[in-house]
Design a protein around this motif. Structure first.
Motif, PDB file in Angstrom:
ATOM      1  N   LYS A  40       0.804  -1.218   0.000  1.00 58.25           N
ATOM      2  CA  LYS A  40       0.000   0.000   0.000  1.00 58.25           C
ATOM      3  C   LYS A  40       0.844   1.279   0.000  1.00 58.25           C
ATOM      4  O   LYS A  40       0.316   2.363  -0.241  1.00 58.25           O
ATOM      5  N   LYS A  41       2.145   1.149   0.281  1.00 52.00           N
ATOM      6  CA  LYS A  41       3.012   2.322   0.313  1.00 52.00           C
ATOM      7  C   LYS A  41       3.791   2.524  -0.982  1.00 52.00           C
ATOM      8  O   LYS A  41       4.465   3.539  -1.146  1.00 52.00           O
ATOM      9  N   GLY A  58      -2.486   5.997  -8.808  1.00 55.39           N
ATOM     10  CA  GLY A  58      -2.755   5.823  -7.393  1.00 55.39           C
ATOM     11  C   GLY A  58      -3.492   4.554  -7.027  1.00 55.39           C
ATOM     12  O   GLY A  58      -3.826   4.344  -5.860  1.00 55.39           O
ATOM     13  N   GLU A  59      -3.725   3.655  -8.017  1.00 57.95           N
ATOM     14  CA  GLU A  59      -4.466   2.417  -7.765  1.00 57.95           C
ATOM     15  C   GLU A  59      -3.494   1.332  -7.311  1.00 57.95           C
ATOM     16  O   GLU A  59      -2.744   0.777  -8.114  1.00 57.95           O
ATOM     17  N   LYS A  60      -3.490   0.990  -6.023  1.00 57.20           N
ATOM     18  CA  LYS A  60      -2.583  -0.016  -5.486  1.00 57.20           C
ATOM     19  C   LYS A  60      -2.919  -1.380  -6.089  1.00 57.20           C
ATOM     20  O   LYS A  60      -4.082  -1.784  -6.116  1.00 57.20           O
ATOM     21  N   ASP A  61      -1.880  -2.074  -6.565  1.00 55.44           N
ATOM     22  CA  ASP A  61      -2.111  -3.262  -7.369  1.00 55.44           C
ATOM     23  C   ASP A  61      -1.129  -4.359  -6.963  1.00 55.44           C
ATOM     24  O   ASP A  61       0.081  -4.212  -7.114  1.00 55.44           O
ATOM     25  N   VAL A  62      -1.664  -5.468  -6.460  1.00 47.32           N
ATOM     26  CA  VAL A  62      -0.846  -6.579  -5.987  1.00 47.32           C
ATOM     27  C   VAL A  62       0.016  -7.147  -7.107  1.00 47.32           C
ATOM     28  O   VAL A  62       1.224  -7.381  -6.946  1.00 47.32           O
ATOM     29  N   LEU A  63      -0.583  -7.396  -8.277  1.00 48.05           N
ATOM     30  CA  LEU A  63       0.153  -8.036  -9.363  1.00 48.05           C
ATOM     31  C   LEU A  63       1.252  -7.133  -9.909  1.00 48.05           C
ATOM     32  O   LEU A  63       2.325  -7.609 -10.293  1.00 48.05           O
ATOM     33  N   ILE A  85      -9.802   7.685 -10.717  1.00 45.95           N
ATOM     34  CA  ILE A  85     -10.709   6.917 -11.571  1.00 45.95           C
ATOM     35  C   ILE A  85     -11.612   5.971 -10.803  1.00 45.95           C
ATOM     36  O   ILE A  85     -12.541   5.415 -11.382  1.00 45.95           O
ATOM     37  N   SER A  86     -11.362   5.753  -9.525  1.00 41.78           N
ATOM     38  CA  SER A  86     -12.219   4.827  -8.781  1.00 41.78           C
ATOM     39  C   SER A  86     -12.220   5.188  -7.307  1.00 41.78           C
ATOM     40  O   SER A  86     -11.351   5.920  -6.816  1.00 41.78           O
ATOM     41  N   SER A  87     -13.205   4.624  -6.603  1.00 45.49           N
ATOM     42  CA  SER A  87     -13.285   4.756  -5.155  1.00 45.49           C
ATOM     43  C   SER A  87     -13.504   3.372  -4.553  1.00 45.49           C
ATOM     44  O   SER A  87     -14.003   2.461  -5.223  1.00 45.49           O
ATOM     45  N   ARG A  88     -13.159   3.241  -3.277  1.00 45.76           N
ATOM     46  CA  ARG A  88     -13.300   1.944  -2.629  1.00 45.76           C
ATOM     47  C   ARG A  88     -13.707   2.151  -1.171  1.00 45.76           C
ATOM     48  O   ARG A  88     -13.461   3.203  -0.583  1.00 45.76           O
ATOM     49  N   LEU A  89     -14.321   1.115  -0.593  1.00 44.29           N
ATOM     50  CA  LEU A  89     -14.754   1.167   0.799  1.00 44.29           C
ATOM     51  C   LEU A  89     -14.724  -0.239   1.368  1.00 44.29           C
ATOM     52  O   LEU A  89     -15.192  -1.188   0.738  1.00 44.29           O
ATOM     53  N   ILE A 145       2.487  10.962 -15.605  1.00 44.17           N
ATOM     54  CA  ILE A 145       1.093  11.119 -15.162  1.00 44.17           C
ATOM     55  C   ILE A 145       1.080  11.383 -13.651  1.00 44.17           C
ATOM     56  O   ILE A 145       1.510  10.535 -12.865  1.00 44.17           O
ATOM     57  N   PRO A 146       0.597  12.537 -13.241  1.00 45.52           N
ATOM     58  CA  PRO A 146       0.456  12.798 -11.799  1.00 45.52           C
ATOM     59  C   PRO A 146      -0.845  12.193 -11.276  1.00 45.52           C
ATOM     60  O   PRO A 146      -1.790  11.931 -12.036  1.00 45.52           O
ATOM     61  N   SER A 147      -0.904  11.965  -9.995  1.00 45.22           N
ATOM     62  CA  SER A 147      -2.135  11.444  -9.391  1.00 45.22           C
ATOM     63  C   SER A 147      -2.259  11.960  -7.973  1.00 45.22           C
ATOM     64  O   SER A 147      -1.274  12.345  -7.332  1.00 45.22           O
ATOM     65  N   ILE A 148      -3.477  11.950  -7.489  1.00 43.65           N
ATOM     66  CA  ILE A 148      -3.753  12.337  -6.107  1.00 43.65           C
ATOM     67  C   ILE A 148      -4.905  11.487  -5.602  1.00 43.65           C
ATOM     68  O   ILE A 148      -5.837  11.177  -6.356  1.00 43.65           O
ATOM     69  N   SER A 149      -4.824  11.071  -4.359  1.00 41.99           N
ATOM     70  CA  SER A 149      -5.897  10.269  -3.784  1.00 41.99           C
ATOM     71  C   SER A 149      -6.041  10.604  -2.306  1.00 41.99           C
ATOM     72  O   SER A 149      -5.096  11.077  -1.654  1.00 41.99           O
ATOM     73  N   TYR A 150      -7.222  10.314  -1.800  1.00 39.20           N
ATOM     74  CA  TYR A 150      -7.546  10.571  -0.403  1.00 39.20           C
ATOM     75  C   TYR A 150      -7.974   9.248   0.228  1.00 39.20           C
ATOM     76  O   TYR A 150      -8.864   8.561  -0.285  1.00 39.20           O
ATOM     77  N   ASN A 151      -7.331   8.865   1.324  1.00 38.45           N
ATOM     78  CA  ASN A 151      -7.642   7.605   1.992  1.00 38.45           C
ATOM     79  C   ASN A 151      -7.967   7.862   3.458  1.00 38.45           C
ATOM     80  O   ASN A 151      -7.462   8.818   4.053  1.00 38.45           O
ATOM     81  N   PHE A 152      -8.783   6.982   4.021  1.00 40.59           N
ATOM     82  CA  PHE A 152      -9.190   7.171   5.410  1.00 40.59           C
ATOM     83  C   PHE A 152      -9.383   5.819   6.095  1.00 40.59           C
ATOM     84  O   PHE A 152      -9.626   4.798   5.464  1.00 40.59           O
TER      85      PHE A 152
END
Length: 796
Positions: free
Chosen positions: A134-135, A141-146, A245-249, A787-794
């Motif tokens: 995750k770091k 900004g989409e964290k990707d295991v593969l 491009i996406s959100s998650r919960l 490509i720049p990106s920004i995301s907000y996590n909580f």
């Protein structure tokens, strides 16, 4: 006589052994959430005896009864626990470990553990903590295991931005992706730019690329085993994020405190919502303002899990994964009408029952469902100026695979020197490979054509023994017997496996392994980038199973004072009966009167070789963590009906591959990370010459003069003889954490391809732009700039 020997071995020897020893067993959990922890190291101080907890957190260790023991429990990123054992009876001891991020000044706490690779008998096995994943900087900004696994030695990525992986010269179909015991057949969202695995729902990720234990089977190149989290058993918690491009919960919490819990994790893109007004305007402008229509794309995935602790000896788990992608278009123009959809998705479901027979025998029984479907329905009609249809065309394509399986696994901790794993698995496959092109269909009527079904059974039984030969030597020897039953033929094949480790000193071990693998299902691919149009098909009487034999040797060293591990491995892999399309063949069936042809007639079988050396320095926790990996490798394929029977390099053969991953936790509020990758370019087939020859068509007459028609032809030379430019890229990110009163928030900014390297996506031959120069030049097409990106996590 053999039956008597087996009974004596399994029952009499352990009984006699137990008279002088005690067994300590139990479950290991995370203290804060109650999550069961797999892979925890358990050992008495100053002893060569060691074991580890299984996938469900259970451990069992046998010790001399006449001694006082200090039993150590250690796990990467957690505080070490030491328990004093002074008993002459078997003891049930459940352990709770405290995660490192819950300790004050944890980054310098000497009790935080790093994994010791020199203690393990396994080789060619990699694990990455989900917290570390995750770091790491990620595309948009989409964290990707593969994509993180692509950064490890021995693992190659596909083309620019793709999530597909190629392990030690193998293809994308040769990787077994397991999520809570269920096979996931297609791992891609957005045509491969993202994978379907949501890191918020995962507890552990392990990649095995050689020295396979006997419990794994069905693929040639790798096993990627992912375990979903069970959910917090003590309190309701959640986390989520909003990206470009996406959100998650994710929500998790107790159903019955300390007894039952749930976890639900969902993610969805909003590309369709953001792009819809622009697409509608573009379609209207293309028709001069007279047309209408829309198009869109979205994906989503959902992970869900519940678990119940029925008793100390019985636990029940129910988990599922659901993911879908859909692209659709509805375009109505004055002279054209098009209605189409392209959609694909995975569904899995697993019901598991853990049962503890006694303090040495543990079992897990699983009922598993897995399904992958893909479909295209495209209908196109052209009209003349009077709105009369002048041509129509329809394409219908549907493919898929579904599995129902039963799996029984047993862990038997016989003694301090022998641990047995054994089990069986039965899988019922149903394949639906088909493709149709139809002409003359009415665009207003749906197409419904039955697709053929191919059914088969794939079964396996295994036995493996982790045998501690001495204080220095360990061996994991096993045998898997696989059986495949099609409607026409049956295959029964043994698969011997062995791994050996010898400790040269307290922190250095030499290792070696051998494994035979068989693969009974195949992926037919034109693109090589894992598009959902690829077809899953079974072994038949005409298409034999794929088989591999892999040898590996290496060294493993722990640098304890620095928290580092070092591994050096060399491997050689031979593959038989790998398959590929014949020249000119595609997934579209054009051979029969109904537009459908037998895929078996369009493929050819061949051989493959892969060998190389891999180096890895890794640090999994601490203020500065990450790894440096390097691979030097060669891969070659040979097919009788391709490249005139000569050997050639497959597309993703890569001579040099390097990665540097760094994560620096400046303090509790700021984390910096960077990734740099380098790889030799892909091997491609491109025209080396172009020429004109008289056409086979008859001469034609124009203005009373006779002309000869000429056709343009290309000479491509040998297959994949062109080597693309090297690929390299730098990614950067920074995370800013802040603990609020009721939740923790994190802002993350990232830069993908920071120095704007124009890496090749593909090449095309085009005329020289200078009209005075009569020649063709090769043009590089790049896909992803900086490509720049920004995301907000909580978290709460």
């Amino acid at each position: 006589m053999p039956k008597c020997l087996i009974i004596f071995y399994f029952f009499c020897i352990p009984w006699a052994f137990s008279q002088q020893h005690i067994t300590v067993s139990g479950f290991i959990k995370e203290k804060d959430s109650g999550e069961l922890l797999p892979g925890v190291n358990v050992y008495p101080e100053n002893s060569s005896i060691t074991t580890s907890s299984n996938n469900y957190g259970f451990y069992s260790i046998t010790l001399p009864s006449s001694e006082i023991h200090k039993l150590v429990f250690s796990f990467v990123g957690f505080q070490k626990v030491i328990k004093e054992i002074n008993s002459n009876r078997n003891l049930e001891l459940n352990i709770e470990l405290v995660a490192g991020n819950q300790l004050e000044e944890f980054v310098v706490n000497a009790q935080i553990i790093n994994e010791k690779v020199s203690e393990q008998v396994e080789m060619s096995k990699l694990s990455i903590p989900v917290s570390q994943i995750k770091k790491i900087p990620a595309f948009l900004g989409e964290k990707d295991v593969l994509k993180v696994l692509q950064l490890m030695p021995g693992v190659q990525k596909g083309t620019e931005g793709q999530a597909g992986i190629y392990v030690r010269g193998g293809g994308p179909d040769q990787n077994l992706l397991i999520l809570d015991d269920a096979t996931v057949y297609n791992s891609n969202h957005l045509f491969g730019f993202f994978s379907v695995f949501n890191g918020d729902a995962l507890k552990s990720v392990e990649l095995t690329k050689g020295g396979f234990p006997a419990r794994f089977g069905g693929r040639l190149s790798s096993v990627i085993e992912m375990q979903m989290r069970e959910g917090n058993k003590t309190e309701l918690k959640g986390e989520g994020g909003v990206g470009l491009i996406s959100s998650r919960l994710t929500l998790e919490g107790p159903i019955i405190k300390n007894k039952a819990s749930f976890l639900v994790s969902a993610r969805r893109t909003y590309i369709d919502v953001l792009a819809k007004p622009f697409i509608k305007k573009q379609l209207r402008d293309d028709s001069g303002g007279e047309g209408s229509g829309t198009a869109g794309y979205f994906f989503y995935d959902l992970n869900a899990k519940v678990n119940f602790e029925i008793s100390q000896k019985d636990k029940l788990f129910v988990s599922g994964f659901f993911g879908n992608d859909k692209f659709s278009i509805n375009n109505k123009q004055p002279t054209l009408a098009q209605v189409g959809a392209l959609k694909w998705g995975n569904q899995t479901g697993t019901l598991r029952w853990n049962h503890l027979y006694n303090n040495r025998l543990f079992s897990n029984s699983s009922l598993i469902f897995s399904k992958f479907n893909f479909g295209i329905n495209n209908q196109l009609v052209e009209y003349d100026e009077d709105k009369n249809p002048i041509s129509d065309f329809s394409l219908f394509y549907k493919s898929g695979i579904s599995d129902y399986s039963l799996k029984l696994d047993y862990d038997y901790f016989i003694s301090a020197t022998h641990t047995l794993k054994f089990g069986i698995q039965a899988i019922n496959h149903t394949f639906r490979p088909s493709a149709y092109i139809l002409n003359g269909s009415d665009v207003n009527n749906p197409i419904n054509i039955p697709t053929p079904k191919l059914k088969s059974w794939e079964n396996g039984a295994y036995l493996e023994d982790l045998w501690v030969l001495s204080a220095q030597a360990k061996v994991n020897a096993g045998l898997r017997v696989s059986y495949f039953d099609t409607e026409e033929k049956r295959y029964l094949r043994p698969e011997p496996r062995v791994s050996f480790a010898y400790k040269m000193n307290s922190n250095l071990a030499a290792k070696a392994s051998y494994a035979t693998m068989n693969q009974y299902i195949h992926l037919l691919s034109n693109t090589g980038i894992g598009l959902p149009t690829d077809l899953w098909v079974p072994t038949t009487s005409k298409v034999a199973p794929q088989q591999s034999m892999q040898w590996a040797m290496g060294l493993a060293r722990d640098l304890e004072n620095k928290g580092l591990t070092f591994t050096l491995e060399g491997y050689y892999k031979k593959m038989n009966n790998i398959i590929s399309y014949k020249e000119g063949s595609t997934f579209l069936g054009l051979g029969g009167s109904d537009g459908n042809s037998d895929w078996q007639e369009n493929v050819t079988a061949g051989k493959g070789w892969s060998y190389g050396t891999e180096i890895l320095f890794q640090k999994k926790s601490g203020k500065l963590s990450g790894w440096i990996g390097y691979t030097l490798s060669w891969s070659q394929w040979q097919f009788e009906e391709l490249n005139f029977g000569r050997k050639f390099y497959p597309k993703y053969d890569r001579r040099h591959d390097a990665s540097v991953v760094g994560i620096y936790e400046l303090n509790k509020k700021v984390t910096f990370s960077a990734v740099w990758v380098y790889g030799t370019g892909n091997a491609l087939t491109l025209p080396i010459a172009s020429f004109s020859l008289p056409s086979t068509r008859p001469n034609f007459i124009q203005d009373e003069e006779q002309f000869t028609a000429f056709g343009q032809y290309n000479d491509y030379g040998s297959r994949n003889a062109f080597r693309a430019e090297a690929y390299h890229r730098l990614d950067l990110s920074a995370q800013f954490h802040k603990q609020k009163k009721k939740y923790e928030r994190t802002w993350e900014i990232g830069l993908f391809n920071a120095y704007n390297r124009r890496n090749p996506f593909f090449y095309q031959a085009v005329p020289d732009p200078d009209p005075k120069v009569q020649k063709t030049i090769l043009q590089r097409i790049s896909l992803i700039p900086v490509i720049p990106s920004i995301s907000y996590n909580f978290k709460f």
